[in-house]
Design an enzyme around this catalytic site. Structure first.
Site, mmCIF file in Angstrom:
data_model
loop_
_atom_site.group_PDB
_atom_site.id
_atom_site.type_symbol
_atom_site.label_atom_id
_atom_site.label_comp_id
_atom_site.label_asym_id
_atom_site.label_seq_id
_atom_site.Cartn_x
_atom_site.Cartn_y
_atom_site.Cartn_z
ATOM 1 N N SER A 1 0.833 -1.323 0.099
ATOM 2 C CA SER A 1 -0.128 0.264 -0.090
ATOM 3 C C SER A 1 0.521 1.418 -0.198
ATOM 4 O O SER A 1 1.413 1.382 -0.767
ATOM 5 C CB SER A 1 -1.077 -0.047 1.523
ATOM 6 O OG SER A 1 -1.516 1.234 0.989
ATOM 7 N N ASP B 1 0.433 -4.392 -3.934
ATOM 8 C CA ASP B 1 -0.820 -3.700 -4.004
ATOM 9 C C ASP B 1 0.248 -1.433 -3.584
ATOM 10 O O ASP B 1 -1.420 -1.307 -3.096
ATOM 11 C CB ASP B 1 -1.654 -4.140 -3.696
ATOM 12 C CG ASP B 1 -3.138 -3.987 -4.033
ATOM 13 O OD1 ASP B 1 -3.199 -3.460 -5.019
ATOM 14 O OD2 ASP B 1 -4.142 -4.157 -3.185
ATOM 15 N N HIS C 1 -7.210 -5.135 -1.070
ATOM 16 C CA HIS C 1 -6.099 -4.661 -1.003
ATOM 17 C C HIS C 1 -5.534 -4.764 1.152
ATOM 18 O O HIS C 1 -4.251 -5.204 1.243
ATOM 19 C CB HIS C 1 -6.543 -3.076 -0.549
ATOM 20 C CG HIS C 1 -5.078 -2.212 -0.382
ATOM 21 N ND1 HIS C 1 -3.881 -2.448 -1.623
ATOM 22 C CD2 HIS C 1 -4.981 -1.654 0.675
ATOM 23 C CE1 HIS C 1 -3.832 -0.825 -0.817
ATOM 24 N NE2 HIS C 1 -3.799 -0.554 -0.031
#
Length: 324
Positions: A146, A174, A250
């Site tokens: 992230s 991600d 996610h």
């Protein structure tokens, strides 16, 4: 000044060559704390780390490559314990710092902290390892999830901070560069120029099929189009590989149970799959395969995943791309 360590053992289920399952090594998880500004020094660590660390390491004797793993926005490094164990069980030392507890939109401080931790590795990591476990700092990889993925790319691109060690591989799990195209958080990483990243290392980008989907109208997607995995891969040069797991979200590579208010929020902020275990196994396994290829010279597992001949892949892959 004080610093402290604690450890816990994690048993392997037995030797296996399957990257998506636990590997052959028994794993120890160990915590290490930085010095504080008050109180007596109570630790025997000669060189405490700049930030709190969670370290996963094999128990058996050997010299092992290093993976520096950065957490996502406002998440705890402990939320990645099962992923860390998976990777370490295949013969890697995984160093996962807690970069902050509270943070705003600007990630420059995280980039500088990651540079400081990288520089600390050569000075202090070996003191935290048993004598029979040696860190091979010539085989060093950087990964982040992230916002941690953004920070990883930013450091590799020299946006902030300098390191005295060379990374040989970079992984974005991600990765997210902000709220939307034109709303990147500082410092922006994406340039929207294809293959523009000047990276002297192999790169892998892992994406989630549900990351760009809103869970509810009140919150934006956790990995919005225009600033997510697709855009990061488009700017990578060669060699680079790209996997997107269909039907997973996610945060689906986190531990099965993430405690506390932040831990509970991971179940409701993002569009998630039905279970975290398949995505976590996939991320752990494809990271292991990538590290074996670019740190240890064994690309057999990575190529088997690319070619669709590895029947143990635990998720359906929406996208598989390689730039070699």
């Amino acid at each position: 000044m004080s610093s402290s360590t604690s450890s816990s053992s994690v048993a392997s289920t037995g030797a296996t060559n399957v990257v998506f399952e636990i590997g052959k090594y028994m794993v120890v998880l160990q915590r290490a704390e930085p010095e504080t500004t008050c109180g007596p020094k109570s630790s025997n660590i000669p060189v405490p780390p700049p930030k709190p660390l969670l370290i996963g390491m094999p128990c058996e004797a050997g010299e092992f490559p290093i993976l520096l793993l950065l957490h996502g926005y406002l998440l705890s490094n402990s939320f990645y314990s099962q992923l860390i164990q998976h990777i370490a069980s295949h013969g890697f030392i995984v160093v996962a710092p807690q970069l902050y507890t509270i943070a705003g939109p600007d990630s420059k401080g995280e980039i500088k902290s990651t540079a400081a931790i990288t520089n600390w590795l050569s000075e202090g990591l070996q003191f935290l390892l048993p004598p029979h476990v040696q860190a091979n700092l010539s085989k060093l990889a950087l990964a982040g999830h992230s916002r941690g993925g953004k920070v990883s790319f930013a450091l590799a691109l020299g946006k902030e901070g300098n390191t005295n060690l060379k990374f040989s591989a970079l992984i974005g799990i991600d990765p997210v560069d902000g709220m939307d195209k034109g709303k990147q958080t500082p410092p922006p990483v994406l340039t929207y120029v294809p293959h523009s990243f000047d990276l002297d290392m192999a790169v892998m980008v892992i994406g989630s099929g549900l990351g760009e989907v809103k869970r509810n109208p009140l919150f934006p997607p956790c990995a919005p189009k225009g600033v997510n995995h697709e855009d990061f891969f488009n700017e990578c040069g060669r060699p680079a590989c790209y996997f997107v797991a269909k039907d997973y979200g996610h945060l689906d590579m986190l531990d099965d149970e993430t405690k506390g208010i932040r831990g509970k929020s991971t179940y409701c902020l993002c569009k998630n799959g039905k279970s975290r275990e398949p995505m976590r196994k996939f991320v752990g396994g494809v990271v292991v395969a990538f590290l074996q290829a670019y740190l240890e010279g064994d690309s057999s597992h990575l190529m088997a995943i690319r070619d669709g001949v590895d029947e143990t892949v635990p998720v359906e892959l929406q996208i598989v791309k390689f730039n070699l």
